[in-house]
Design a protein around this motif. Sequence first.
Motif, short mmCIF file in Angstrom:
data_model
loop_
_atom_site.label_atom_id
_atom_site.label_comp_id
_atom_site.label_asym_id
_atom_site.label_seq_id
_atom_site.Cartn_x
_atom_site.Cartn_y
_atom_site.Cartn_z
N HIS A 91 29.90 37.77 33.46
CA HIS A 91 31.43 37.61 33.06
C HIS A 91 32.07 38.08 34.32
O HIS A 91 32.53 38.97 34.97
CB HIS A 91 31.36 38.77 32.24
CG HIS A 91 32.46 39.31 31.88
ND1 HIS A 91 32.90 40.37 30.94
CD2 HIS A 91 33.28 37.66 30.92
CE1 HIS A 91 34.41 39.91 30.22
NE2 HIS A 91 34.86 38.96 30.54
N SER A 92 33.08 36.84 34.14
CA SER A 92 34.13 36.72 35.00
C SER A 92 35.37 36.43 34.34
O SER A 92 35.21 35.56 33.30
CB SER A 92 33.60 35.75 35.83
OG SER A 92 34.03 34.58 35.67
N TYR A 93 36.36 36.80 35.18
CA TYR A 93 37.64 36.83 33.99
C TYR A 93 39.01 37.30 34.97
O TYR A 93 38.14 38.02 36.32
CB TYR A 93 37.58 37.30 33.24
CG TYR A 93 36.99 39.02 33.22
CD1 TYR A 93 38.46 40.08 33.08
CD2 TYR A 93 35.77 40.24 33.17
CE1 TYR A 93 38.14 41.35 33.15
CE2 TYR A 93 36.03 41.12 33.39
CZ TYR A 93 36.74 41.99 33.45
OH TYR A 93 36.65 43.33 33.44
N LYS A 122 44.58 41.19 37.61
CA LYS A 122 43.94 41.64 38.35
C LYS A 122 42.18 40.34 37.77
O LYS A 122 42.02 39.86 36.72
CB LYS A 122 42.40 43.15 37.29
CG LYS A 122 42.12 42.95 36.26
CD LYS A 122 41.65 43.92 36.23
CE LYS A 122 40.66 43.69 34.60
NZ LYS A 122 40.01 45.61 34.47
N TYR A 123 41.51 40.43 39.01
CA TYR A 123 40.76 39.65 38.59
C TYR A 123 39.32 40.30 38.83
O TYR A 123 39.26 40.73 39.69
CB TYR A 123 40.29 38.61 39.83
CG TYR A 123 39.17 38.17 39.49
CD1 TYR A 123 38.44 36.60 39.18
CD2 TYR A 123 38.27 38.21 40.83
CE1 TYR A 123 37.52 35.47 39.20
CE2 TYR A 123 36.71 37.45 40.59
CZ TYR A 123 36.89 36.08 39.82
OH TYR A 123 35.15 35.49 39.63
N ALA A 124 37.89 40.15 37.46
CA ALA A 124 36.66 40.94 37.85
C ALA A 124 35.57 40.41 37.93
O ALA A 124 35.74 39.09 37.18
CB ALA A 124 37.14 41.31 36.67
N ASP A 125 35.10 40.58 38.64
CA ASP A 125 33.51 40.46 37.88
C ASP A 125 32.31 41.08 38.44
O ASP A 125 31.53 42.07 38.47
CB ASP A 125 33.21 38.67 39.69
CG ASP A 125 31.56 38.26 39.60
OD1 ASP A 125 31.68 37.08 38.55
OD2 ASP A 125 30.42 38.52 39.46
N ALA A 126 31.43 40.98 37.22
CA ALA A 126 30.18 41.62 37.07
C ALA A 126 29.07 40.60 37.07
O ALA A 126 29.07 40.29 35.62
CB ALA A 126 30.51 42.30 35.90
N GLN A 127 28.03 40.87 37.21
CA GLN A 127 27.17 39.79 36.92
C GLN A 127 26.18 40.94 37.60
O GLN A 127 25.59 42.18 38.99
CB GLN A 127 26.73 38.92 37.36
CG GLN A 127 27.02 39.15 39.19
CD GLN A 127 27.25 37.71 40.10
OE1 GLN A 127 26.18 37.41 40.14
NE2 GLN A 127 27.64 37.65 40.67
N PHE A 128 24.25 40.58 36.73
CA PHE A 128 23.63 41.67 37.15
C PHE A 128 22.00 40.15 36.46
O PHE A 128 22.34 39.42 35.57
CB PHE A 128 22.81 42.45 36.22
CG PHE A 128 22.95 42.65 34.65
CD1 PHE A 128 21.59 42.70 34.35
CD2 PHE A 128 23.74 42.56 33.64
CE1 PHE A 128 21.50 41.81 32.58
CE2 PHE A 128 23.94 42.48 32.67
CZ PHE A 128 22.21 42.11 32.28
N VAL A 167 45.72 41.75 41.01
CA VAL A 167 46.73 40.40 41.75
C VAL A 167 48.14 39.96 41.27
O VAL A 167 48.68 40.99 39.87
CB VAL A 167 45.57 38.92 41.22
CG1 VAL A 167 44.52 38.95 41.51
CG2 VAL A 167 45.51 39.64 39.77
N ASP A 168 48.31 39.15 41.82
CA ASP A 168 49.98 38.65 41.48
C ASP A 168 49.99 37.43 40.39
O ASP A 168 49.24 36.35 40.98
CB ASP A 168 50.98 39.37 42.17
CG ASP A 168 52.78 38.51 41.71
OD1 ASP A 168 52.85 37.81 41.12
OD2 ASP A 168 53.59 39.24 42.79
N LEU A 169 50.11 37.48 39.27
CA LEU A 169 49.48 36.32 38.65
C LEU A 169 51.17 35.42 38.57
O LEU A 169 51.04 34.16 38.07
CB LEU A 169 49.42 36.52 36.92
CG LEU A 169 47.87 37.20 36.58
CD1 LEU A 169 47.81 38.39 35.84
CD2 LEU A 169 46.73 36.54 37.51
N SER A 171 48.21 33.92 41.75
CA SER A 171 47.14 34.59 41.95
C SER A 171 46.71 35.59 43.08
O SER A 171 44.98 36.25 43.21
CB SER A 171 45.80 34.68 41.18
OG SER A 171 45.95 34.32 39.66
N ILE A 172 48.11 36.33 44.17
CA ILE A 172 46.99 36.59 45.46
C ILE A 172 46.64 37.59 45.40
O ILE A 172 47.54 38.62 44.04
CB ILE A 172 48.74 35.87 46.41
CG1 ILE A 172 49.60 36.94 45.72
CG2 ILE A 172 48.84 35.17 46.51
CD1 ILE A 172 50.94 37.31 46.99
#
Length: 794
Positions: A372-374, A410-416, A452-454, A458-459
Motif C-alpha cells: 500500500h503506497s499513498y 505525508k508519503y507512506a509505503d507499507a509492504q510485506f 511532505v509539502d504538497l 511534495s518535497i
Amino acid sequence: MSFQVNSKTAIIITLSLGTITLPAGLQAHQYTETNNKSDNLSLSSDPISDLKSSFPDKKNDKEKNFQKNETDHHSKDEKNVYWSGKEITVIGKAERLAPSSVPLNITQPTSIIQSSFMANNIIPLASVDDIIKYQPSVWTQNPNGPGIGKAETMSLRGFQDGQYNMTFDGIPFGDASDLHHSTSSLFIAHFLGQAEVDRGPGTASTIGNATFGGTIGFTSRKPSEKFGITPYGTYGSYNTRAGGLEIDSGETIAGKMVLDLQHEATDGYLTHSNERRSNIMFKDVIKLGSDITLTAATTFNKEHQYTTQGATLAEYAQYGKNYGLCNDPQLQCFYKYNPSIYKSDFSYISLKAKPLSWLELENKVYSVGFEHSYTKTTDASQNSPSANGVTFYNAAGKKVGSYANDVPGKYADAQFRAYGDTLALKAKTPVGDILTGVWADVQNDRRYTYAVDLSQNSIMVPGKNGSAYSYNIHDINTTLQPYLEFDWHPMKGMTVKPGIKYSYFHRNYDAAINKNTKTALKDNQSFKSWQPSIAINQILMKGWSAYGQIARGFLAPPLSVFQTQNVGYVKPETTWNYQVGTVLQKKNWTISADGYYIDFSNYIASAQINVPNIGTETTYVNSGGAIYKGLEIEGQYAIGYGVSLYGNYSVNSAHYKDSKIRVAASPKSLASFGVLYEKKDGPYFSFIGKYVGNHWGLDSTTDTAGNTVFKNQYLIHSNITADMAFGWHFKNVGGNILRNITPSIKISNVFGSHAISDFAGNQSKTTAEYPNGAPLYWRLSGRSVFFNLTMTIL
C-alpha cells in the motif's frame, strides 16, 4: 445419512446461528466437515456416517450422484453444492439460494455462503465485505458504495478486523502489523466459489493467528468440467463500469484450468473518490493418479483510489451527504493530494494424496504479497485554510522556514511478503481419526512514512529531529503452529474432538526511526501459548443435533506495542471461549441457536493520538480485559413454488471488565431478513434487509495529562437497509451456442437511507469546542442500481 422431503420447491428463513434448511422434494445426504477449511481434503471424520444403520437409506438417482461435486458452476445444479471441506446434497432451491446454510454436524456456529447465492445477489466486481454482510453477527459497511473501495468496518461478534482469522483456500493471511485486511485489495466475488463464516475458535486443527474471534474463509472458484468462455459485465450507479472474461479449459491433459480477468472503474458514491481496479486469477487442478491431486492457483490485484477520511456533521450539512473530498488545491481535502495504490498477490501449490489406505495428506506451499503506497494530507477531512501550514527544520533541529498557506502531508509505503506451508495429515483408526499437522509462515515487512509539502511538489519536510521520516521500520515475523487432534466416536451419533495446538509467534523489530519516539530501536520478542480445546456434537434424533465447545485463544500483540520508548515484555492477548448450540432440521424448515461467552484477558484496545506534522494516528493500549457474550438464532422456511424465507437475529455484548464501558464498534444487536425466489431456467428474485443496532464510536479518550481513559463517546444509532436483486437464467440459447445468459439487476439500499453508520475518527485540528478534534462520521451510501450480464459461450 439421508432425509426424505416431499415437495419440489423450497423457501428459506434464517435466524442467526448455524442451520441448514430442508426444502421440499429433494434429499439431504451425508456430509463431512473440515476444520482447517482446506480446498477438498476432509480432515475430520463424519459423525453422521455412524448413524447410517439407524436411519432409512433411501437411495435413488439423486443419491447415486451425491459424490459428484458442483464442478461446473455454470450449470447451477440445484441439487448438489460443494462447500470447502463439506459436501452436501441440498434439499431444493431454497437451501442453495439462502444467504447462508448450516450443516447438522458442526461443533461451532457456521454459515456457508454458496456460489449460487453470490451469483444471484452479489455483483461480480464486489469486494469480500459485500459477500458476508447478511451473515449472523456480521457487520460491514462501505461508505463509497456496495463492495466498492475499502470497507471501513468489518466486524464479527463485535471483534474487529485483525481480531478474527481470515483464510483463502484454507491458508491464513493478514497484514504484518496487526492482521488487518484491506478488502478492496483482496478477491472479487466472481473469483470465489463460496465463503464460510465460522463464529467460533474452531478446534485444534483450525490454523490462524486470531482464531478465537472466528474464521472468515473464502474458497476459489472451481474450474468447470466443460470448455467455456464466459464474458461478464456490470454498469450502474456512480458511473460504474466493469468487464471480465472467464475461460474454462474443461478436462485436458494439463488438468482443468480456469483463467479469470476483470477490470472495473467507478466514480464512487463519495465526491472525488473514484477507483480503478484490475484483477487476475488462474487455477489448474491436475489429477496425477487416482489418489493424487495437484492444484496450482494464483491471483493478482491492483487498485487505485482516492482515500477519504470521513466528514464532520457540519461538512455533510454544507456539501451534501455524499461529501468525501474536494476539488480545491488550496485545501487539505483536495482529492489529488490523497491517492492510494494497493497491490496484492496470492499464490499456492497444493498436493493432496492418499499414500496408504488409512492415511490422507495435503500440503500447500504459498506466497502472499501486499503493498500500500499513498500520499495523504495531514487531515483529508479539512476544508479550512487555517489548518494549513508547513514548517521546515535543518539537520540540527533549528527552524529554517515556515509557510502558513502550504498544505502539509505525508508519503507512506507499507509492504510485506509472506512465505509459508500448511501440512495436514489424517490417519484413520478403528475408534476415530487422528489429525495432525503444522502451519509455518514467515513475513518480511517494510514500512516507512515521511512528511511532505504538497504545495511545493511534495518535497520532504524535515522535523525537529532533523529528519522528515515519522518512522522507518523493518520487521520479520515468524509463526509456527503444530497441532494434534482426535476425532473420537464413543457412541453412535456422538463425535468428541479433543485436541491441542501450540502457537509460536516471533517478531524481530528493527526501526531506524521508531514511530512516536523518533529514535532508533532494535528489539525482538517471542510470544507462545498452548491452546487446548474440546468440542462435541451429538445427534439427538433424526434431524436434530446439539454441540458444545471450550477452547483457549491466543493473539500476539500488534506492531505498535513496540512504538514506545521502553518496550519491556508485552503480554499476548488470551481468551477462553465457551459456546453451546443446537441445529434442528425438518421437512421444510430449519432452525438453529447458540450462546457464547468469551473471557478476554490482556485486551489490547486501539486509541487515537495526534502526531505533529503527520495527523491522527492509531496506537494501542492495554485495557486489562473484556467479556464478549451473546445469543444467536437462525432459521429458514421453504414455503413452496420456488419461494423461500430467510432471517437471523443476534444479541451481542462486548464490555470491558469491571466497568460499563462497551467496546467500540460493537453493535448491541444485528439481524437479517428476506424473501427469495427462483425458477429453474427462469427468473429469480430476492429482497433482503439488514438491521444494525446502536454502538459507540469510541471507548477511550485522552485526559489533560495525556493519559488514555476509557470512556464511551459518539453514539451511533441503529439503522436498517434493504437490497433487492432480480434476473433471469436463459439456458441453451441459439442452438446451444450460448449455454447460459443471465441478465440481472441489483439494487442496494432500496429505501435510500443516508443515516450515520459509523464513527470515522477526529480531525487533527483542535478547537475550544472540540479539544480532541471535531468528530468525523461515515454515512450509508444511499440507493444504487447495477445492471449485470453474464453469458457462457459453447
